[in-house]
Every structure is written in structure tokens, then in C-alpha cells.
Scaffold this active site. Sequence first.
Site, PDB file in Angstrom:
ATOM      1  N   LYS A   1      41.735  21.909  54.133  1.00  0.00           N
ATOM      2  CA  LYS A   1      42.346  21.989  52.804  1.00  0.00           C
ATOM      3  C   LYS A   1      43.146  20.752  52.390  1.00  0.00           C
ATOM      4  CE  LYS A   1      40.822  24.841  51.340  1.00  0.00           C
ATOM      5  NZ  LYS A   1      39.335  24.789  51.144  1.00  0.00           N
TER       6      LYS A   1
ATOM      7  N   HIS B   1      37.162  18.706  61.305  1.00  0.00           N
ATOM      8  CA  HIS B   1      38.546  19.185  61.234  1.00  0.00           C
ATOM      9  C   HIS B   1      39.167  19.218  62.638  1.00  0.00           C
ATOM     10  CE1 HIS B   1      38.398  20.210  57.068  1.00  0.00           C
ATOM     11  NE2 HIS B   1      37.686  21.304  57.178  1.00  0.00           N
TER      12      HIS B   1
ATOM     13  N   SER C   1      46.780  26.594  50.013  1.00  0.00           N
ATOM     14  CA  SER C   1      45.342  26.411  49.813  1.00  0.00           C
ATOM     15  C   SER C   1      44.542  27.118  50.910  1.00  0.00           C
ATOM     16  CB  SER C   1      45.029  24.908  49.798  1.00  0.00           C
ATOM     17  OG  SER C   1      43.672  24.693  49.543  1.00  0.00           O
TER      18      SER C   1
END
Length: 299
Positions: free
Chosen positions: A51, A113, A143
Site C-alpha cells: 500500500k 513486498h 489503506s
Amino acid sequence: MEGFDLPLTVSRPELIDFEGISMVHYFTDNWENLQNFQARPDDILIATYPKAGTTWVSYILDLLYFGSTAQERQTSLPIYFRVPFLETAFPGMPSGVELADKLPTTPRLIKTHLPIQLVPKSFWEQNCRVVYVARNAKDTAVSFFHFDRMNMSQPDPGDWNTFLQKFMDGKNVFGPWYDHVCGYWEKKLTYSNIHYMFFEDMAKDTGREVEHLCSFLGISAPIEERERITEAVHFDAMKQNNMTNYSNIPFLDFKISPFMRKGKVGDWKNHFTVAQNEQFDEHYKQKMKSTTLQFRTQI
Ligand code: A3P
């Protein structure tokens, strides 16, 4: 390839502890192949905590490299095929490693990530360029909460208060935000090929960030082209664009929340209560006390 033409075989997974990091099996099922991934010297790794603006910077890089030469790619190939998400192993579709291995482009743009200690070592051995994007913790948490509500490949986030507590404890997928952003920040001390950027700077002045990216990557894009790219990656344009808004992923439930949700700095103010904010700030001070890394929570 228009998107995933697949039955919905993804269901909400359990959070597991994996090498000390909270994970779900969709990101660990292909672990051996992932760790043995062979990076090439000209690969560009786009690394982020979830995010932080991954899709935004992925699209900027894609346009910088391939925007003017590969028109068909722009109109028919969703961003997640142009920039494979390396650790994914979703049933019924090629893994991120397979997609990356098959990328026909030079350079290959690859997304991850993973916290820094879990990045496949060939990226460091090949001295690959890494673009890291960080976003302030409060907006990231908000988010992430809305993303987990609509994303059936993520554990159920519970209510906002429950989720915020989990975020502070690092009990969400990809582990603690604090260690993630600091891990890549510290890496800069010994590895010069990292460009560390901030969501807040992109929101404030996208054009300037595109310019900085060009300098880092050694790309000489004329001002008109940079302006064209800045326009194409505007929130409204990306939200309308079916190649960048994730609308064709079957396990994202857009009735709950859109992927391109608000794209703002400071939306946390609409979510945190005064008490949550005080508790968060206190905890944040402790977690971030030994780093020089600074964030803006408003612009
Ligand atoms: P919000 O949920 O706050 O709206 P990621 O790509 O890493 O998953 O990040 C998604 C977040 O980045 C979402 O934040 C999304 O709206 C925001 N985002 C994506 N593209 C953007 C853009 N062009 N401008 C501003 N925000 C953008």
C-alpha cells in the site's frame, strides 16, 4: 492476456509465522524457486511495503521504459503482467517467478513486498537497481485495512481498531511496517543502487519524482515525455484505466472497496480516533527511535 480468466479458487488464508515474519501461504508456497530466482544485472526491483504506492511507481517505470515503443502492451496487458509480483503463488495461475522468468523485456521490472532479509540474494549479487517506495505508517495502515477488506487472498482484517492493533504489532502480511521501511533505509548505507522514495513526495510533485527516477536510472526523457507520463499516472487516470486499476482480478471485491481508493496523504485523519492517534504516536516513537528515517503524515 486480458487479466485472470480463472475461477475464484482463492479464499481467505490464515496468517502464518514464516522465518519470523507474518505471512500467508500464497507468498511462501513457491519459496525454493523464489529464493533461487536468477536476477540479471539490468533487472529493476520495485520493493515496497504493501500500500505504499507500488502500482503507481510500477506504472511510472513501465511508461518510462516502454511507453512510447510498445503501444499494444499499454492497451492490453495489465500492470501485474508487465511487472510480476515475484513471491506470488496463486492457484491456477503462473507464479510470480514464472512470470518474471518469461518477461521478454529489457530491463525486467519486478515487484516485491518482501522485507529486505528475504529478498532473493541474486538481486544483491547482480548489483540490481532497487526502487523502494515508502509511505507514512498511518496512511499505510488505513489503506491496508481497506485493501484487506476487499482482498480475499488476505486474512480478514476485523474492524478498524482490531486491524490497527495488529498493524502496530506487525501481525499482518509481510510483517512489521517499521522494520520493513527501516531495513531498506539502512541498506542504503552499504548498497548504493537503491533509490529510496516517498509516497508523500509523489503526491506533492509527481513530475519532480519522475525526474529523480530518470536520474537514478540514467534515462534521458525529454520534458514533454515526462509531462505525458505524469498525466498518465495521475490518480484519476489510473483509476479509469483497466490496465492499472486491478479491475480484472477475481478475488478483489470492488463492491467492498476499490483498489484505487483515495490516493491521498492524510486520510488517516478520517480513521484514527484521538485515543488511537495518541497510542500510535507513543508506540511509533519507540519503534523508530534509532533511525534517521522521517515521514510526513500531511503535505
Ligand atoms: P489508498 O488506499 O490510500 O487510496 P499499492 O499499489 O502499493 O497497493 O498502493 C495502493 C495505494 O496507492 C492506494 O492508496 C491507491 O489509491 C494509491 N495509489 C495508486 N496509484 C496512485 C496514484 N496515481 N496517485 C495517488 N495514489 C495512488
